[in-house]
Design an enzyme around this catalytic site. Structure first.
Site, PDB file in Angstrom:
ATOM      1  N   CYS A  15     -19.793  -6.240   6.627  1.00  0.00           N
ATOM      2  CA  CYS A  15     -20.920  -5.297   6.590  1.00  0.00           C
ATOM      3  C   CYS A  15     -20.485  -4.047   7.356  1.00  0.00           C
ATOM      4  O   CYS A  15     -19.296  -3.779   7.487  1.00  0.00           O
ATOM      5  CB  CYS A  15     -22.209  -5.924   7.120  1.00  0.00           C
ATOM      6  SG  CYS A  15     -22.245  -6.258   8.895  1.00  0.00           S
ATOM      7  N   ARG A  21     -25.889  -8.368   9.495  1.00  0.00           N
ATOM      8  CA  ARG A  21     -25.760  -9.143   8.260  1.00  0.00           C
ATOM      9  C   ARG A  21     -24.551 -10.062   8.221  1.00  0.00           C
ATOM     10  O   ARG A  21     -24.687 -11.260   7.948  1.00  0.00           O
ATOM     11  CB  ARG A  21     -25.704  -8.187   7.051  1.00  0.00           C
ATOM     12  CG  ARG A  21     -26.984  -7.414   6.851  1.00  0.00           C
ATOM     13  CD  ARG A  21     -26.817  -6.333   5.813  1.00  0.00           C
ATOM     14  NE  ARG A  21     -26.037  -5.223   6.370  1.00  0.00           N
ATOM     15  CZ  ARG A  21     -25.733  -4.131   5.709  1.00  0.00           C
ATOM     16  NH1 ARG A  21     -26.090  -3.991   4.448  1.00  0.00           N
ATOM     17  NH2 ARG A  21     -25.058  -3.160   6.290  1.00  0.00           N
ATOM     18  N   ASP A 123     -29.637  -3.573   4.756  1.00  0.00           N
ATOM     19  CA  ASP A 123     -29.361  -3.476   6.193  1.00  0.00           C
ATOM     20  C   ASP A 123     -30.673  -3.455   6.964  1.00  0.00           C
ATOM     21  O   ASP A 123     -31.447  -2.507   6.853  1.00  0.00           O
ATOM     22  CB  ASP A 123     -28.562  -2.204   6.474  1.00  0.00           C
ATOM     23  CG  ASP A 123     -27.996  -2.170   7.885  1.00  0.00           C
ATOM     24  OD1 ASP A 123     -28.331  -3.062   8.702  1.00  0.00           O
ATOM     25  OD2 ASP A 123     -27.216  -1.245   8.172  1.00  0.00           O
TER      26      ASP A 123
END
Length: 156
Positions: A15, A21, A123
């Protein structure tokens, strides 16, 4: 006669900052393969394209993992390096943008959306705990599909 050492399949979840994440995906994937007694077949890591190396996992990511009884302590963010890319068998990105940033890679690079046929992993950074729960729920859904996808490719 000794058995030949079989190389573990290295999967790196990617990420942006490696605090929200990808560490959640890493922890969920570790839990998934352990559940199927396949933990010994994998080396599972996470990294960020713009990570502040050493930063902890975000509080809300830790919270959603803890709510589900998943190990959440001890994470330290790491920046995705060429060395890590070279050691990876699979790079699993949270978004198409992450995948595009890795277009120079000769390693297999996939997005969670490509594997699941679903959406990108949004996100949650700067969002509410509910944003983190949505991200977590999607990764819970995606994890078995990611395991099946990788298993088919390494057994092919």
């Amino acid at each position: 006669m000794t058995k030949p050492k079989i190389k573990k399949c290295t999967v790196v979840f990617v990420c942006t900052g490696n605090t929200c994440r990808s560490p959640v995906a890493e922890r969920l994937f570790k839990q998934q393969v352990k559940k199927h007694k396949n933990a010994g077949k994998y080396r599972i890591l996470s990294a960020g394209l713009c990570a502040n190396s050493g930063a902890p996992m975000s509080d809300f990511s830790q919270s959603v993992l803890a709510e589900a009884g998943v190990a959440h302590t001890g994470h330290k963010a790491r920046r995705l390096s060429e060395k890590l890319i070279k050691s990876a068998d699979f790079l699993i990105c949270m978004t198409e943008g992450h995948k595009q940033a890795l277009s120079h890679c000769v390693k297999p690079v996939y997005t969670v959306a490509e594997i699941t046929g679903g959406s990108e992993v949004g996100d949650p950074y700067g969002g509410s705990i509910e944003d983190y729960r949505r991200m977590f729920d999607y990764l819970v859904y995606a994890t078995p599909e990611i395991e099946t996808f990788i298993a088919k490719l390494i057994l092919a």
